[in-house]
Design a protein around this motif. Structure first.
Motif, mmCIF file in Angstrom:
data_model
loop_
_atom_site.group_PDB
_atom_site.id
_atom_site.type_symbol
_atom_site.label_atom_id
_atom_site.label_comp_id
_atom_site.label_asym_id
_atom_site.label_seq_id
_atom_site.Cartn_x
_atom_site.Cartn_y
_atom_site.Cartn_z
ATOM 1 N N GLU A 138 0.823 -1.219 0.000
ATOM 2 C CA GLU A 138 0.000 0.000 0.000
ATOM 3 C C GLU A 138 0.849 1.258 0.000
ATOM 4 O O GLU A 138 0.544 2.243 0.660
ATOM 5 C CB GLU A 138 -0.991 -0.018 1.184
ATOM 6 N N ILE A 139 1.935 1.207 -0.786
ATOM 7 C CA ILE A 139 2.763 2.409 -0.910
ATOM 8 C C ILE A 139 2.569 3.062 -2.272
ATOM 9 O O ILE A 139 3.025 4.176 -2.505
ATOM 10 C CB ILE A 139 4.264 2.114 -0.666
ATOM 11 N N CYS A 140 1.884 2.361 -3.203
ATOM 12 C CA CYS A 140 1.687 2.888 -4.553
ATOM 13 C C CYS A 140 0.441 2.224 -5.114
ATOM 14 O O CYS A 140 0.207 1.040 -4.864
ATOM 15 C CB CYS A 140 2.908 2.540 -5.411
ATOM 16 N N ASP A 141 -0.388 2.992 -5.848
ATOM 17 C CA ASP A 141 -1.620 2.362 -6.359
ATOM 18 C C ASP A 141 -1.370 1.578 -7.643
ATOM 19 O O ASP A 141 -2.260 0.897 -8.147
ATOM 20 C CB ASP A 141 -2.748 3.388 -6.523
ATOM 21 N N GLY A 142 -0.172 1.680 -8.208
ATOM 22 C CA GLY A 142 0.175 0.877 -9.377
ATOM 23 C C GLY A 142 -0.538 1.259 -10.660
ATOM 24 O O GLY A 142 -0.454 0.542 -11.651
ATOM 25 N N ASN A 143 -1.229 2.391 -10.644
ATOM 26 C CA ASN A 143 -1.994 2.773 -11.829
ATOM 27 C C ASN A 143 -1.067 3.273 -12.946
ATOM 28 O O ASN A 143 -0.503 4.355 -12.879
ATOM 29 C CB ASN A 143 -2.996 3.865 -11.440
ATOM 30 N N MET A 144 -0.922 2.444 -13.973
ATOM 31 C CA MET A 144 0.019 2.789 -15.041
ATOM 32 C C MET A 144 -0.533 3.862 -15.972
ATOM 33 O O MET A 144 0.214 4.668 -16.516
ATOM 34 C CB MET A 144 0.410 1.545 -15.819
ATOM 35 N N GLN A 145 -1.856 3.852 -16.158
ATOM 36 C CA GLN A 145 -2.450 4.865 -17.041
ATOM 37 C C GLN A 145 -2.256 6.269 -16.475
ATOM 38 O O GLN A 145 -1.980 7.207 -17.205
ATOM 39 C CB GLN A 145 -3.949 4.614 -17.211
ATOM 40 N N GLU A 146 -2.417 6.390 -15.169
ATOM 41 C CA GLU A 146 -2.261 7.701 -14.554
ATOM 42 C C GLU A 146 -0.797 8.008 -14.255
ATOM 43 O O GLU A 146 -0.473 9.039 -13.691
ATOM 44 C CB GLU A 146 -3.094 7.781 -13.257
#
Lengths: 95, 477
Positions: B180-188
């Protein structure tokens, strides 16, 4: 140690500074002197002395993760030469 | 000649702090331009950066999860370059002394495990965004993203194929989300990847000249971009040419990489320690406090799912691919109090299928844990068959209520009453004299026809095992 003019020109360019011939010579001389001073310091035996990352012997102060800033866009953009749709406008950047 | 590709990856993970790394402005994505860019972020004269403690915690969290060394003292440096979305003229980063060093991740490719070294992970601030659409021949600058915390995670050049690179990236992506340190959203753009690719004759120790691939912002393109680049370099070398060290962009539309316009002296960043920021010092107590917040990591969870629930390694892998799905599954097993394998089938099968189809995350599932458990309870107690359950699932997805409500409203309760089933069978047999004759004359495959008719007559509600049993007894043979 002395710097040549080409190196100083390159450094000036990296810092986006425009130097005329006279300034170029002046900076070449004074930067060479600074390097000379550093060379003198390099000669000191520092065995056993831990390198410092900061001239003050202090550590980084950390703050809690809280949002405390408010939107001041209007104020900041008042001093900007060009804005549109909330954006700062700058001369076209070509990538 | 046999060529061996050598790949190293640099990942920029945007950290999930509420405020920026060096200012108290919000990091929320998608705000109106420049409404979250404060005086520090836009580099007004006289401002000073003050570091966010949460960014330090998150960096340490990753370091602990990859078995790395956490440096008790790390140093922030200025990386100097000019670009309009970097108003200070430098990016605050870490250079000589990063917060995390020498960790590793274990990946699995084609059934074989491999350890990939992680050279370092360092904290830095993000830049703003340039919008190149036409503003009367000018470029628009949005500084909302400026000073958003990034953790740059640099791997060793340990990967030898695009497949390994993808496996590493997926592993890291899974890990930062678990932590829970990064949301991993590649698009954003909250999880971005650059790849260093080179090739060398197989067996040679010395590395070939590498190119850096930028702009690979989707899992779909990573292996394509790397494979293209490997082939390109081999073609250059076999044609007697030399690979030039350069930055290349991947063009997803054309499926090729092409050189970026080389910025003059782009790599002369003249790093030096940032005088505004004394060293970041972390003591043992700080690190131990972070250690206590570490969740169960994917590998441990996977092993536990196999052990405790009797799942296959594959099923356990799918269910633990995100922390949310793993939690959903465990809660459903407990709520349904049913065979964990049955619950796994529903989560991996129908639920994941519907979620994928509608591009939803499990957190947004219209079917809650309790609803799925309710459905599974009705399968387990034989109120409905597995087949009817699929219809109930569909109805639940379309918000027609919970399983019991739908079963009641649609009259889907399974028919297990022997007498009622017998009656249905008698009717079907009476209406199919030809097929009965065929069966009598030895055509046993007609049996399936009878089962089909009975099931249809019961609208799918007759218990199939009972239908089979009673039908067998009734037919002469």
């Amino acid at each position: 140690m002395s710097l040549d003019k080409d190196t100083v020109e390159k450094i000036a360019h990296l810092a986006r500074l425009q130097l005329n011939e006279q300034e170029l010579q002046a900076y070449t001389d004074s930067l060479s002197q600074i390097l000379g001073l550093i060379e003198q310091m390099n000669a000191v035996d520092t065995t056993g002395v831990a390198p410092m990352a900061h001239p003050q012997d202090t550590v980084l102060r950390l703050r809690e993760d809280r949002i405390e800033e408010t939107d001041q866009r209007e104020k900041f953009q008042r001093i900007s030469p060009a804005t549109e749709a909330g954006l700062y406008l700058v001369p076209k950047v070509i990538e | 000649m046999k060529w061996e590709p050598v790949i190293g990856l640099e990942v920029h993970a945007q950290l999930l702090t509420k405020s920026k790394i060096f200012s108290a402005a919000s990091t929320r994505y998608g705000a109106a331009p420049n409404t979250q860019a404060c005086a520090v972020d836009i580099g007004l004269p006289g401002v000073l950066p003050v570091m966010n403690i949460e960014a330090a915690r998150m960096a340490v969290k990753l370091g602990l999860a990859i078995g790395a060394t956490i440096n008790r003292q790390s140093v922030f440096a200025r990386k100097n370059y000019f670009y309009p979305d970097l108003p200070k003229g430098y990016q605050i980063s870490q250079y000589e002394l990063p917060v995390v060093e020498q960790g590793h991740l274990t990946i699995e490719v084609d059934g074989r495990e491999k350890t990939v070294g992680i050279t370092r992970a360092h904290l830095e601030e993000d830049a703003g965004k340039s919008l190149h659409e036409d503003f009367h021949g000018m470029t628009g600058i949005d500084l909302n993203r400026a000073s958003t915390p990034l953790l740059e995670i640099v791997s060793e050049p340990d990967m030898r194929s695009a497949k390994e690179a993808v496996a590493y990236l997926k592993k890291l992506h899974e890990l930062v989300r678990y932590l829970e340190i990064c949301d991993g959203n590649m698009q954003e753009g909250s999880f971005r990847c650059d790849a260093n690719v080179s090739v060398r004759p197989k067996g040679r120790e010395q590395l070939g000249t590498r190119s850096e691939l930028k702009n690979i912002n989707s899992f779909k393109f990573i292996d394509k971009a790397i494979d293209y680049e490997i082939e390109r370099q081999i073609d250059v070398l076999e044609g007697g040419g030399k690979v030039v060290q350069e930055t290349r962009l991947y063009d997803a539309a054309k499926g090729v990489t092409r050189p970026m316009r080389s910025k003059e002296e782009a790599n002369d960043y003249r790093y030096f320690p940032d005088p505004d920021l004394p060293p970041l010092v972390l003591d043992d107590a700080f690190i131990e406090d972070v250690r206590k917040t570490l969740p169960e990591l994917p590998e441990a969870k996977r092993a536990r799912f196999v052990q405790d629930y009797g799942l296959s390694a594959y099923d356990a892998g799918v269910l633990t691919s995100t922390r949310e799905m793993a939690d959903y599954y465990e809660q459903a097993v407990e709520a349904a109090n049913a065979d964990p394998k049955l619950v796994a089938n529903w989560v991996i099968g129908d639920l994941s299928g519907y979620l994928n189809k509608e591009n939803k995350e499990i957190a947004d599932s219209p079917i809650t844990v309790e609803m799925l458990a309710g459905l599974i309870r009705r399968i387990a107690d034989k109120t409905i068959s597995g087949k009817i359950a699929k219809d109930v699932f569909d109805a639940m997805w379309n918000e027609q209520g919970d399983a019991d409500t739908i079963i009641e409203n649609k009259g889907l309760r399974q028919i297990t009453d022997e007498g009622a089933i017998e009656k249905l069978i008698d009717e079907v047999l009476a209406n199919s004299p030809t097929q009965v004759e065929q069966y009598k004359s030895g055509q046993e495959k007609v049996f399936g026809y009878f089962v089909g008719r009975v099931m249809k007559a019961s609208k799918g509600k007759a218990n199939p095992q009972q239908v089979n049993k009673i039908l067998k007894a009734k037919l002469p043979g």
